[in-house]
Design an enzyme around this catalytic site. Structure first.
Site, mmCIF file in Angstrom:
data_model
loop_
_atom_site.group_PDB
_atom_site.id
_atom_site.type_symbol
_atom_site.label_atom_id
_atom_site.label_comp_id
_atom_site.label_asym_id
_atom_site.label_seq_id
_atom_site.Cartn_x
_atom_site.Cartn_y
_atom_site.Cartn_z
ATOM 1 N N PHE A 175 84.798 29.106 69.023
ATOM 2 C CA PHE A 175 83.936 28.227 69.021
ATOM 3 C C PHE A 175 83.113 27.958 67.793
ATOM 4 O O PHE A 175 81.817 27.853 67.788
ATOM 5 C CB PHE A 175 82.713 28.960 69.990
ATOM 6 C CG PHE A 175 83.393 29.477 71.392
ATOM 7 C CD1 PHE A 175 83.956 28.589 72.234
ATOM 8 C CD2 PHE A 175 83.541 30.804 71.627
ATOM 9 C CE1 PHE A 175 84.534 29.007 73.267
ATOM 10 C CE2 PHE A 175 84.207 31.398 72.729
ATOM 11 C CZ PHE A 175 84.700 30.239 73.507
ATOM 12 N N GLY A 230 92.213 28.624 72.752
ATOM 13 C CA GLY A 230 92.256 28.199 74.344
ATOM 14 C C GLY A 230 91.912 26.823 74.730
ATOM 15 O O GLY A 230 91.824 26.408 75.864
ATOM 16 N N ARG A 274 91.685 8.585 75.195
ATOM 17 C CA ARG A 274 93.006 8.840 76.262
ATOM 18 C C ARG A 274 92.889 10.167 76.066
ATOM 19 O O ARG A 274 92.872 11.042 75.317
ATOM 20 C CB ARG A 274 94.093 8.120 75.354
ATOM 21 C CG ARG A 274 95.340 8.822 76.454
ATOM 22 C CD ARG A 274 96.620 8.183 75.808
ATOM 23 N NE ARG A 274 96.846 6.535 76.295
ATOM 24 C CZ ARG A 274 97.466 5.701 75.601
ATOM 25 N NH1 ARG A 274 98.053 6.054 74.658
ATOM 26 N NH2 ARG A 274 97.497 4.646 76.000
ATOM 27 N N ILE A 275 93.300 10.833 77.439
ATOM 28 C CA ILE A 275 93.239 12.458 77.909
ATOM 29 C C ILE A 275 94.733 12.684 77.790
ATOM 30 O O ILE A 275 95.355 12.035 78.584
ATOM 31 C CB ILE A 275 92.402 12.800 78.987
ATOM 32 C CG1 ILE A 275 91.001 12.363 78.993
ATOM 33 C CG2 ILE A 275 92.818 14.084 79.472
ATOM 34 C CD1 ILE A 275 90.333 13.253 77.968
ATOM 35 N N THR A 303 93.772 20.665 81.026
ATOM 36 C CA THR A 303 93.214 21.332 79.812
ATOM 37 C C THR A 303 91.680 20.654 79.429
ATOM 38 O O THR A 303 90.934 21.486 78.896
ATOM 39 C CB THR A 303 94.240 21.501 78.671
ATOM 40 O OG1 THR A 303 94.751 20.354 78.418
ATOM 41 C CG2 THR A 303 95.087 22.532 79.071
ATOM 42 N N GLN A 337 87.975 22.282 78.857
ATOM 43 C CA GLN A 337 87.513 22.138 77.901
ATOM 44 C C GLN A 337 86.086 21.583 78.157
ATOM 45 O O GLN A 337 84.966 21.933 77.807
ATOM 46 C CB GLN A 337 87.878 21.017 76.914
ATOM 47 C CG GLN A 337 89.134 21.674 76.272
ATOM 48 C CD GLN A 337 88.660 22.236 74.713
ATOM 49 O OE1 GLN A 337 87.972 23.136 74.638
ATOM 50 N NE2 GLN A 337 89.270 21.363 73.872
ATOM 51 N N GLY A 350 87.688 13.375 70.384
ATOM 52 C CA GLY A 350 87.451 14.977 70.578
ATOM 53 C C GLY A 350 87.071 15.148 71.918
ATOM 54 O O GLY A 350 86.044 14.527 72.464
ATOM 55 N N GLU A 367 83.684 19.461 72.244
ATOM 56 C CA GLU A 367 82.344 19.924 71.963
ATOM 57 C C GLU A 367 81.360 18.811 72.731
ATOM 58 O O GLU A 367 80.258 19.117 72.909
ATOM 59 C CB GLU A 367 82.036 19.704 70.169
ATOM 60 C CG GLU A 367 83.204 20.574 69.661
ATOM 61 C CD GLU A 367 82.864 21.029 68.220
ATOM 62 O OE1 GLU A 367 82.044 21.629 67.825
ATOM 63 O OE2 GLU A 367 83.682 20.458 67.605
#
Lengths: 740, 168
Positions: free
Chosen positions: A242, A469, A629-630, A635, A639, A702, A705
């Site tokens: 983190f 992770g 795009r994912i 996962t 997130q 990203g 976050e």
């Protein structure tokens, strides 16, 4: 490329079986021959000098191998800061080089013994005398006239457009409030662990729980004046990070102690060490002032933030970044200040800056909407800028309005009561809140990767990257499989070892696209190698093809013009090669020079607030995200959810409490620093738009976050909607709700 | 002698301060039980002692003498994973994986507690013979197992699916 892409599929985590069965080996579990164990002795004052250290008892305690203090520590140079990308440190504090104390919790001795129990016991026998000095500890006394930092994460500390204060004075509607957030601690469940074995006087291996393999290697080389090539840093499984698992003093001390002890040494921080030896997220005090016309458009947007760092550390938390990018306004008055305190260094904690900065900005917008009697979502939609509001750059891709629409419909926002304190279910007041999220797109320079093809047609991608992770090991295999035109089960992804090509730190939600850009470069180099290797009788040989003329698909190279291609295995077989490897360096991240690139999102929540106890329960959540795009919906959803959970913690329970008299963290345990537990978290609904960003590698931005941004504000706004009480000071504990 | 995952172990406990957690990790070499705080605050070290969930960091190794200890390494069946472990993967009930062994062991112990009629704060009726394993019950009873990655939704889904028809 695969005709039926693997990118976009909800592939299960590759390391799942190892993690659910206990087979995944974390840093404190790596077997090393002849291992000794270390424990730290830490300062109990925040400032001053060590006057003496009595090691008599400690040295004679059972099992003690060595004790190191500033009297016998080797020369250790100042660690390079992470922000320079030459190292991984958040602090310029010398490591055990002098008698000076810079914060309460600074390591002053390290004890090495045969067992962890013996090390802990001997550490308790070290007697340290201090001459305490008056420290810089009281934020409220020191914030007045606090200086501007040189920069805020590379950007100017202030952005002034027009005369915002004048516009504020004449605005038809005005909000001008101060918001406060406390210190936070990351609290990864895995304790920081490191193990160091020296091979000779100038070379070592460090197994470390880190999110910066390459940059830890560089840091060790700098502080011990070694050749980076002689340092190996290994980090396979990392139990959460983190932003905190960078290079702190404990790894450096473990390495120095291992050299002193002439033994491999393992140091696992205690939970209280984690709170006191490493740094968390700064407290903040933020003024947000909004001047608006009756229609809600802004004439002035003021965001002034004061944050803290340790002495001479220099990490200014970027709280004002959301105010620079989210909304259009006629004038801007953005300013950041930093107070140096005798505390651990400020470090990056999930969505540094944006998470706490958005609390202030997004609460202020809610207050403005209330004043104007306009739906808070409509106020935001009305402020949507055509280009970046403070730099003027065009957006590469921004679909916030679509996220607002989709989210409002999915959440049932229209059914919200706009009148605060108007919905009740027994003793519970019910309220709904919304907030916008944003986080910058970053691709750090310096990443490299290699791709190795083997004769059986399998590929191995290697880079010194990190898996804490996020799903790196899984999603990068998916991307590489598509890029190389291979089935997923023929692609290996190896990471977490400085022997692999250099990687960027896992931070800033930047690792995924940074690795992708490296893999693209490596695959291009590999293509050239394959063409070079293709024998005269290969179908590719006659094509006279360059790398641009062929594509990687169906397990081989194929001319783009449709001519006959050849499989990787066949090319290697003809050339008599068992394997073929190529390495590439990611292209420079120039995409942000011309475009404003960000992830976005919108958070909706429902809270229930108890009329008698003031307890706040989050009962419903929806986050809708615009993050390009994912690669892997499974996962990515985790997130987003995980970030929202951490945001709920910051909203309701999390606070690292420093005693302002002693500078000591008072709640340095998981029993007293309250992270969310199962019972605190309702089912969290997440959705994303999935529009590829045209400027980003693979169109991805990203996801790690942005999910935390806006969460605390959405909760605070919902609490206001539920109770009529506006709480501008996190966390929203029952005493504040009850107005005690 | 401690029976660990069905096998008797005579590993010497050399230091009376040795916790069961450190004994399992350092002496026996089972790294499934994790150390997250060493003070009973996180649940990562949860193991089953005679079928009941305990925090191995708050249990002295000597206290386990003569008992049967099950760690996450011992919950699988026939050399494969337990359906609960499979469900953790399917529902993405973890990210970093560090709290996962504790979550798995805790869930097994919890399901047994529910079957034995041990009530929780959210149980509708004290003294019932057993309880439905509702998501609220799962969340309440699993709250001693922290997950900082925030995989709680997936963990609850995995447990709910596995024990839909009661503990096995």
């Amino acid at each position: 490329m695969n005709a039926d892409p693997i990118v976009g599929r909800a592939v299960p985590r590759r390391d799942g079986p190892a993690k659910v069965s206990g087979a995944a080996s974390f840093t404190a579990e790596v077997p090393v021959e002849g291992l000794a164990h270390a424990a730290l002795v830490c300062s109990t004052v925040a400032a001053g000098e060590i006057t003496g250290i009595d090691l008599t008892e400690a040295r004679s305690a059972p099992g003690v191998v060595a004790v190191m203090t500033h009297h016998n520590a080797p020369a250790i140079r100042i660690a390079p800061l992470l922000i320079t990308l030459r190292g991984a440190s958040f602090t310029r504090a010398p490591v055990m080089q002098d008698a000076r104390i810079r914060w309460n919790g600074q390591p002053v001795a390290i004890v090495v013994a045969e067992t962890p129990e013996q090390a802990d016991h001997a550490a308790s026998l070290v007697r340290v005398g201090y001459a305490p000095a008056e420290g810089r500890l009281v934020f409220d006394d020191l914030k007045v006239g606090a200086p501007q930092p040189d920069h805020v994460q590379g950007e100017a500390p202030a952005v002034l457009r027009g005369d915002a204060e004048a516009a504020l004075r004449t605005a038809a509607a005005r909000v001008d409030q101060v918001y406060r957030t406390p210190w936070h601690t990351h609290c990864a469940i895995e304790l920081h662990a490191t193990t160091v074995a020296w091979h000779d006087e100038r070379s070592l291996t460090m197994w470390d729980a880190t999110q910066a393999v390459t940059h830890s290697q560089a840091t060790l080389a700098e502080v011990f004046d070694l050749d980076p090539e002689d340092i190996r840093v290994v980090s396979q499984f990392v139990g959460g990070a983190f932003g905190n698992k960078m290079m702190w003093s404990h790894q450096i001390l473990c390495a120095a102690a291992a050299r002193l002890a002439r033994r491999p040494v393992r140091l696992v921080l205690s939970r209280s060490d984690v709170f006191r030896v490493t740094g968390g997220r700064t407290r903040t005090e933020q003024r947000v002032a909004l001047g608006a016309r009756a229609n809600g458009t802004l004439t002035a947007l003021v965001h002034e933030a004061t944050t803290t760092t340790g002495i001479n550390d220099g990490f200014a938390e970027q709280c004002t970044f959301p105010a620079r990018v989210l909304y259009g306004a006629d004038s801007f008055g953005i300013d950041q200040r930093v107070v140096e305190l005798h505390t651990p260094a400020n470090s990056s904690m999930r969505a540094p800056g944006e998470s706490v900065g958005s609390f202030a900005l997004e609460c202020a917008l809610d207050e403005l909407a209330e004043q104007l009697d306009v739906d808070p979502l409509d106020v935001r939609a009305g402020l949507e800028p055509a280009a970046h509001p403070t730099t003027g750059k065009p957006f590469s891709g921004r679909h916030l309005l679509e996220a607002y629409r989709l989210g409002a419909e999915r959440f049932g926002w229209a059914r919200r009561s706009s009148t605060p304190r108007s919905r009740r279910d027994g003793p519970w007041w019910i309220g709904h809140g919304v907030a916008t999220a944003t986080y910058p797109y970053t691709r750090m320079p310096g990443g490299r990767a290699s791709v190795t093809l083997s004769a059986d047609g399998c590929a191995t991608v290697r880079t010194a990257a990190h898996e804490m992770g996020m799903g790196t090991a899984t999603v990068q295999a998916q991307y590489a499989a598509d890029h190389l035109g291979l089935p997923l089960d023929r692609v290996r992804f190896e990471y977490g070892d400085s022997r692999h090509p250099a990687a960027v730190p896992a931070g800033g939600s930047a690792q995924t696209v940074s690795i992708i850009a490296s893999v693209v470069a490596a695959a291009r180099a590999l293509t050239a190698e394959l063409l070079h290797l293709a024998a005269p009788d290969s179908p590719l040989a006659g094509a006279g093809a360059g790398a641009d003329d062929v594509e990687m698909r169906d397990g081989g190279l194929h001319p783009r013009d449709g001519g006959p291609g050849e499989s990787y295995a066949a090319i290697l077989r003809r050339a008599g090669r068992a394997e073929l490897a190529a390495e590439g360096a990611a292209s420079p991240p120039t995409e942000t020079a011309q475009h404003a690139m960000h992830s976005y999102g919108v958070q909706f929540c429902e809270v229930r607030v108890h009329d008698v106890t003031g307890e706040v329960r989050v009962s419903r959540w929806l986050g809708v995200f615009d993050t390009g795009r994912i690669i892997n919906p499974r996962t990515a959803a985790s997130q987003f959810r995980g970030a929202i959970v951490m945001g709920i913690g910051s909203a309701l329970t999390e606070e690292t409490i420093f005693d302002e008299r002693t500078g000591r963290v008072l709640n340095a345990s998981l029993a007293e620093y309250h992270v969310p537990v199962h019972a605190d978290i309702p089912p969290i609904d997440v959705a994303w738009l999935g529009h590829p960003d045209p400027m980003a590698p693979m169109g991805g931005k990203g996801v790690g976050e942005v999910g935390m941004v806006g969460v605390a504000a959405a909760v605070a706004n919902a609490v206001h909607n539920a109770t009529g009480r506006r709480i501008r000071d996190l966390p929203i504990t029952p005493d504040k709700v009850l107005g005690l | 002698m401690i029976v660990i995952n069905g096998t008797p172990h005579d590993t010497e406990i050399t230091d009376p301060r040795r916790s069961l957690l450190d004994h399992l990790r350092e002496d026996v070499g089972l790294h499934g039980p994790k150390k997250g705080c060493d003070q009973g605050g996180c649940g990562a070290c949860t193991v089953l002692v005679d079928g009941r969930r305990v925090l191995a960091c708050l249990t002295l190794a000597a206290q386990a003498e003569g008992r049967s200890v099950t760690t996450v390494e011992g919950v699988g069946r026939d050399g494969g994973l337990d359906p609960l472990q499979e469900a953790f993967i399917e529902h993405d009930g973890f990210q970093c994986g560090y709290c996962t062994p504790g979550q798995v062991c805790s869930a097994i112990g919890m399901a047994d507690e529910v079957a034995r009629g041990v009530p929780s704060r959210v149980s509708p009726e004290i003294g019932a013979a057993s309880f439905d394993l509702s998501p609220d019950e799962i969340r309440e009873r699993m709250s001693g197992n922290l997950c900082r990655c925030g995989a709680y939704n997936g963990i609850v889904a995995a447990i709910e699916e596995t024990y839909l028809d009661g503990p096995r």
